[in-house]
Design an enzyme around this catalytic site. Structure first.
Site, PDB file in Angstrom:
ATOM      1  CB  SER A   1      53.510  34.898  38.287  1.00 17.14           C
ATOM      2  OG  SER A   1      53.063  33.914  37.395  1.00 17.14           O
TER       3      SER A   1
ATOM      4  NE  ARG B   1      53.826   9.476  43.085  1.00 18.14           N
ATOM      5  CZ  ARG B   1      53.216   9.065  41.977  1.00 18.14           C
ATOM      6  NH1 ARG B   1      52.962   9.933  41.019  1.00 18.14           N
ATOM      7  NH2 ARG B   1      52.863   7.816  41.819  1.00 18.14           N
TER       8      ARG B   1
ATOM      9  NE  ARG C   1      59.628  17.444  41.769  1.00 17.71           N
ATOM     10  CZ  ARG C   1      60.822  16.951  41.510  1.00 17.71           C
ATOM     11  NH1 ARG C   1      60.954  15.851  40.776  1.00 17.71           N
ATOM     12  NH2 ARG C   1      61.897  17.549  41.961  1.00 17.71           N
TER      13      ARG C   1
ATOM     14  CG  LEU D   1      50.620  15.927  43.735  1.00 18.16           C
ATOM     15  CD1 LEU D   1      49.520  16.902  44.127  1.00 18.16           C
ATOM     16  CD2 LEU D   1      51.618  15.744  44.878  1.00 18.16           C
TER      17      LEU D   1
ATOM     18  CG  ASN E   1      47.351  21.732  37.757  1.00 16.92           C
ATOM     19  OD1 ASN E   1      48.306  22.336  38.250  1.00 16.92           O
ATOM     20  ND2 ASN E   1      47.407  21.198  36.545  1.00 16.92           N
TER      21      ASN E   1
ATOM     22  CG  HIS F   1      47.750  22.532  31.697  1.00 18.26           C
ATOM     23  ND1 HIS F   1      48.939  21.888  31.969  1.00 18.26           N
ATOM     24  CD2 HIS F   1      47.543  22.440  30.373  1.00 18.26           C
ATOM     25  CE1 HIS F   1      49.435  21.428  30.832  1.00 18.26           C
ATOM     26  NE2 HIS F   1      48.614  21.745  29.847  1.00 18.26           N
TER      27      HIS F   1
ATOM     28  N   GLY G   1      44.825  11.272  36.731  1.00 21.38           N
ATOM     29  CA  GLY G   1      45.598  11.447  35.502  1.00 21.38           C
ATOM     30  C   GLY G   1      46.421  12.720  35.526  1.00 21.38           C
ATOM     31  CB  VAL G   2      49.248  13.899  33.578  1.00 18.00           C
ATOM     32  CG1 VAL G   2      50.018  15.192  33.347  1.00 18.00           C
ATOM     33  CG2 VAL G   2      50.067  12.936  34.427  1.00 18.00           C
ATOM     34  CG  ASP G   3      48.001  18.621  33.025  1.00 17.09           C
ATOM     35  OD1 ASP G   3      47.977  19.090  34.167  1.00 17.09           O
ATOM     36  OD2 ASP G   3      49.025  18.585  32.320  1.00 17.09           O
TER      37      ASP G   3
HETATM   38  C1  GRF Z   1      51.957  28.472  34.871  1.00 19.54           C
HETATM   39  O1  GRF Z   1      51.909  28.911  33.562  1.00 19.54           O
HETATM   40  C2  GRF Z   1      51.119  27.233  35.028  1.00 19.54           C
HETATM   41  O2  GRF Z   1      50.094  27.138  34.111  1.00 19.54           O
HETATM   42  C3  GRF Z   1      52.093  26.126  34.794  1.00 19.54           C
HETATM   43  O3  GRF Z   1      53.308  26.601  35.339  1.00 19.54           O
HETATM   44  C4  GRF Z   1      53.344  28.006  35.278  1.00 19.54           C
HETATM   45  C5  GRF Z   1      53.741  28.507  36.622  1.00 19.54           C
HETATM   46  O4  GRF Z   1      54.080  29.865  36.631  1.00 19.54           O
HETATM   47  N1  GRF Z   1      51.608  24.913  35.381  1.00 19.54           N
HETATM   48  P1  GRF Z   1      54.237  30.622  38.000  1.00 19.54           P
HETATM   49  O5  GRF Z   1      55.291  29.909  38.840  1.00 19.54           O
HETATM   50  O6  GRF Z   1      52.907  30.671  38.683  1.00 19.54           O
HETATM   51  O7  GRF Z   1      54.721  32.006  37.621  1.00 19.54           O
END
Ligand code: GRF
Length: 208
Positions: free
Chosen positions: A25, A77, A103, A105, A119, A121, A155-157
């Site tokens: 989405s 990876r 994943r 990276l 990214n 989140h 890092g992660v997020d």
């Molecule tokens: C999103 O909510 C994003 O924040 C998270 O994974 C979800 C992906 O949803 N990392 P979509 O595939 O974009 O619908």
């Protein structure tokens, strides 16, 4: 791809790649904002890379006439990233958006794409990084959650934040209802954050 890459603004339409593992989405929102063929002055989505063959994201990309490449993670990876780098170079990609890419990276990949790798989140980072962020927020009894777009670092997020949107957690919210409201905001702030980066308004700070 050489470390650093071009600075923004580029002075031309940027070529955007999206990595996705799932439904897609956010990919759909990015394609709507930056359609292939030049409907937007800032960017066009030219490539989608998915690690799962059955990902809805790959179907969305193909339906939009965008190159959609399935790169399996089965050989690990390093193999994935070598193949991804080759695809990104072949299509002269300027910016990569991780849109539900499940994943982590490598630090080397993040460094190579420093300032050009974003990214999204589903929490107000730095709260609730990692997997199941919406579930984490509900389990913690948070009264406010939201979503974040950030530059990716090693890092992660953890990378520098570009945009965030807060949302109240409502009485009776479950993971599905809260996630749906958060995703609706992701679809708004992710394209806006891409635009801010491409205009040179948001940068990965030197030394961070
Ligand atoms: C999103 O909510 C994003 O924040 C998270 O994974 C979800 C992906 O949803 N990392 P979509 O595939 O974009 O619908």
């Amino acid at each position: 791809m050489a470390e650093g890459g071009p600075g923004f603004p580029l002075g031309r339409r940027a070529r955007l790649a999206v990595f996705a593992s799932g439904r897609g989405s956010n990919l759909a929102a990015l394609i709507a904002a930056f359609p292939p063929g030049g409907g937007d002055p800032h960017a066009e989505v030219v490539l989608v890379i998915g690690d799962r063959a059955e990902a809805g994201a790959l179907t969305i990309a193909r339906d939009a006439g965008i190159a959609a490449v399935h790169l399996p993670y089965t050989r690990g990876r390093d193999a994935f990233e070598w193949a991804a780098q080759a695809e990104l170079a072949a299509r002269a990609v300027d910016l990569v958006a991780l849109a539900g890419f499940m994943r982590v990276l490598s630090p080397a990949f993040a460094f190579a794409w420093r300032g050009r790798l974003l990214n999204v989140h589903p929490s107000l980072l730095p709260a609730f990084p990692g997997l199941h962020a919406v579930r984490q927020a509900l389990a913690a009894g948070a009264s406010v959650s939201g979503c974040t777009v950030h530059f990716v670092d090693a890092g992660v997020d953890t990378g520098p934040v570009i945009a965030r949107q807060a949302l109240p957690v409502l009485e009776g919210d479950d993971e599905a209802t809260l996630q749906a409201r958060i995703q609706a905001q992701e679809h708004r702030i992710f394209p806006a954050a891409v635009r801010a980066v491409l205009r040179g308004e948001a940068r990965f700070e030197a030394g961070s």
